[in-house]
Motif scaffolding. Sequence first.
Motif, PDB file in Angstrom:
ATOM      1  N   MET A  41      39.706  63.462  57.335  1.00  0.00           N
ATOM      2  CA  MET A  41      38.265  63.427  57.625  1.00  0.00           C
ATOM      3  C   MET A  41      37.962  64.225  58.893  1.00  0.00           C
ATOM      4  SD  MET A  41      37.527  59.464  56.653  1.00  0.00           S
ATOM      5  CE  MET A  41      35.747  59.376  56.436  1.00  0.00           C
ATOM      6  N   ILE A  42      38.781  64.031  59.916  1.00  0.00           N
ATOM      7  CA  ILE A  42      38.561  64.733  61.193  1.00  0.00           C
ATOM      8  C   ILE A  42      38.703  66.245  60.999  1.00  0.00           C
ATOM      9  CG2 ILE A  42      39.539  65.079  63.526  1.00  0.00           C
ATOM     10  CD1 ILE A  42      39.972  62.017  63.613  1.00  0.00           C
ATOM     11  N   ALA A  43      39.610  66.646  60.084  1.00  0.00           N
ATOM     12  CA  ALA A  43      39.808  68.090  59.837  1.00  0.00           C
ATOM     13  C   ALA A  43      38.554  68.739  59.251  1.00  0.00           C
ATOM     14  CB  ALA A  43      40.994  68.289  58.901  1.00  0.00           C
ATOM     15  N   GLN A  44      37.651  67.945  58.701  1.00  0.00           N
ATOM     16  CA  GLN A  44      36.422  68.505  58.097  1.00  0.00           C
ATOM     17  C   GLN A  44      35.266  68.611  59.094  1.00  0.00           C
ATOM     18  OE1 GLN A  44      36.522  69.722  55.036  1.00  0.00           O
ATOM     19  NE2 GLN A  44      38.673  69.080  55.139  1.00  0.00           N
ATOM     20  N   ILE A  45      35.480  68.130  60.306  1.00  0.00           N
ATOM     21  CA  ILE A  45      34.393  68.110  61.295  1.00  0.00           C
ATOM     22  C   ILE A  45      34.187  69.508  61.877  1.00  0.00           C
ATOM     23  CG2 ILE A  45      33.735  67.176  63.564  1.00  0.00           C
ATOM     24  CD1 ILE A  45      35.297  64.663  62.807  1.00  0.00           C
ATOM     25  N   SER A  46      32.907  69.872  62.046  1.00  0.00           N
ATOM     26  CA  SER A  46      32.622  71.218  62.565  1.00  0.00           C
ATOM     27  C   SER A  46      33.134  71.337  64.006  1.00  0.00           C
ATOM     28  CB  SER A  46      31.124  71.504  62.504  1.00  0.00           C
ATOM     29  OG  SER A  46      30.552  71.351  63.775  1.00  0.00           O
ATOM     30  N   MET A  47      33.508  72.551  64.370  1.00  0.00           N
ATOM     31  CA  MET A  47      34.076  72.766  65.703  1.00  0.00           C
ATOM     32  C   MET A  47      32.993  72.843  66.773  1.00  0.00           C
ATOM     33  SD  MET A  47      37.138  72.584  65.045  1.00  0.00           S
ATOM     34  CE  MET A  47      37.988  73.088  66.530  1.00  0.00           C
ATOM     35  N   ASN A  48      31.740  72.869  66.348  1.00  0.00           N
ATOM     36  CA  ASN A  48      30.659  72.918  67.338  1.00  0.00           C
ATOM     37  C   ASN A  48      30.615  71.598  68.107  1.00  0.00           C
ATOM     38  OD1 ASN A  48      28.371  73.113  68.822  1.00  0.00           O
ATOM     39  ND2 ASN A  48      27.087  73.861  67.155  1.00  0.00           N
ATOM     40  N   GLU A  49      31.154  71.620  69.297  1.00  0.00           N
ATOM     41  CA  GLU A  49      31.371  70.396  70.061  1.00  0.00           C
ATOM     42  C   GLU A  49      30.092  69.612  70.345  1.00  0.00           C
ATOM     43  OE1 GLU A  49      34.049  69.557  72.771  1.00  0.00           O
ATOM     44  OE2 GLU A  49      35.623  70.293  71.467  1.00  0.00           O
ATOM     45  N   LYS A  50      28.973  70.327  70.452  1.00  0.00           N
ATOM     46  CA  LYS A  50      27.758  69.644  70.910  1.00  0.00           C
ATOM     47  C   LYS A  50      27.003  68.904  69.793  1.00  0.00           C
ATOM     48  CE  LYS A  50      26.797  71.509  75.329  1.00  0.00           C
ATOM     49  NZ  LYS A  50      28.119  72.018  75.607  1.00  0.00           N
ATOM     50  N   ASP A  51      27.467  69.047  68.563  1.00  0.00           N
ATOM     51  CA  ASP A  51      26.806  68.370  67.445  1.00  0.00           C
ATOM     52  C   ASP A  51      26.866  66.850  67.575  1.00  0.00           C
ATOM     53  OD1 ASP A  51      26.133  70.653  66.195  1.00  0.00           O
ATOM     54  OD2 ASP A  51      27.769  70.629  64.743  1.00  0.00           O
ATOM     55  N   VAL A  52      25.942  66.201  66.843  1.00  0.00           N
ATOM     56  CA  VAL A  52      25.979  64.732  66.781  1.00  0.00           C
ATOM     57  C   VAL A  52      26.705  64.319  65.496  1.00  0.00           C
ATOM     58  CG1 VAL A  52      24.554  62.651  66.572  1.00  0.00           C
ATOM     59  CG2 VAL A  52      23.825  64.512  68.086  1.00  0.00           C
ATOM     60  N   LEU A  53      27.629  63.389  65.640  1.00  0.00           N
ATOM     61  CA  LEU A  53      28.383  62.874  64.488  1.00  0.00           C
ATOM     62  C   LEU A  53      28.139  61.375  64.381  1.00  0.00           C
ATOM     63  CD1 LEU A  53      31.968  63.567  63.381  1.00  0.00           C
ATOM     64  CD2 LEU A  53      31.343  61.230  63.981  1.00  0.00           C
ATOM     65  N   ILE A  54      27.886  60.896  63.178  1.00  0.00           N
ATOM     66  CA  ILE A  54      27.616  59.458  62.998  1.00  0.00           C
ATOM     67  C   ILE A  54      28.568  58.869  61.961  1.00  0.00           C
ATOM     68  CG2 ILE A  54      25.881  57.739  62.343  1.00  0.00           C
ATOM     69  CD1 ILE A  54      23.703  59.640  63.226  1.00  0.00           C
ATOM     70  N   ASP A  55      29.171  57.730  62.306  1.00  0.00           N
ATOM     71  CA  ASP A  55      29.976  56.972  61.343  1.00  0.00           C
ATOM     72  C   ASP A  55      29.108  55.825  60.823  1.00  0.00           C
ATOM     73  OD1 ASP A  55      31.837  55.640  59.823  1.00  0.00           O
ATOM     74  OD2 ASP A  55      33.267  55.279  61.455  1.00  0.00           O
TER      75      ASP A  55
END
Length: 180
Positions: A41-55
């Motif tokens: 799952m983490i491997a699919q996360i965009s590399m744009n560090e400033k994005d917001v991610l929600i679980d």
Amino acid sequence: MEFIAIVLFFLVLLIALSIVWSTLKTGISPMMSSSKARQAMIAQISMNEKDVLIDLGSGWGTLVIAVAKNYPNKHVIGYELSWFPWLVSMLFKYRLGLDNLTLYRKDFKNADLSSAATLLCYLFPEGMQALEDKLKHDVVNNKITIVSNTFALPSYKPTNVIKLKDFYQTPIYVYHWQSK
Ligand SMILES: C[S@@+](CC[C@H](N)C(=O)[O-])C[C@H]1O[C@@H](n2cnc3c(N)ncnc32)[C@H](O)[C@@H]1O
């Protein structure tokens, strides 16, 4: 001594009952994603560090904590209804000093997902239907990557399906959702 044992017994009973109650209420237990699923799952996360991610249903916090540690500039948010797993995740958040992690004890169905670039979830069929309905009605002009452990969105075709090398060949569904 006996008094402490009785208090501890009732405390453990209260915690166990609360977990059973929230499992019946939400439709899923706070079971963690396996470490293989977490990595995929983490491997699919965009590399744009400033994005917001929600679980959506952050459980004990294992997934959000791993993400918040890997991406210190990303704002990571978890929504969780079950109070004891949420409390444990809050303790870890403060113990690890993860200032980029925000954990709400709240139903994700009532949350504002409009700022999210990535949504992670490990829910169940009705939960995925609720998420799909919410995305159709709530999110405007946004592109979101959705990464779901085990369960698919009911009427959307995933961009990619990763099969884990585990006993169940657990699928990880990846969607690139674009609101119309
Ligand atoms: C299987 S666990 C997944 C935990 C974590 N996301 C992971 O992958 O390790 C699912 C969690 O979603 C929570 N949950 C289910 N429906 C929810 C809702 N509507 N709002 C917030 N949390 C919810 C449950 O309480 C449970 O802890």
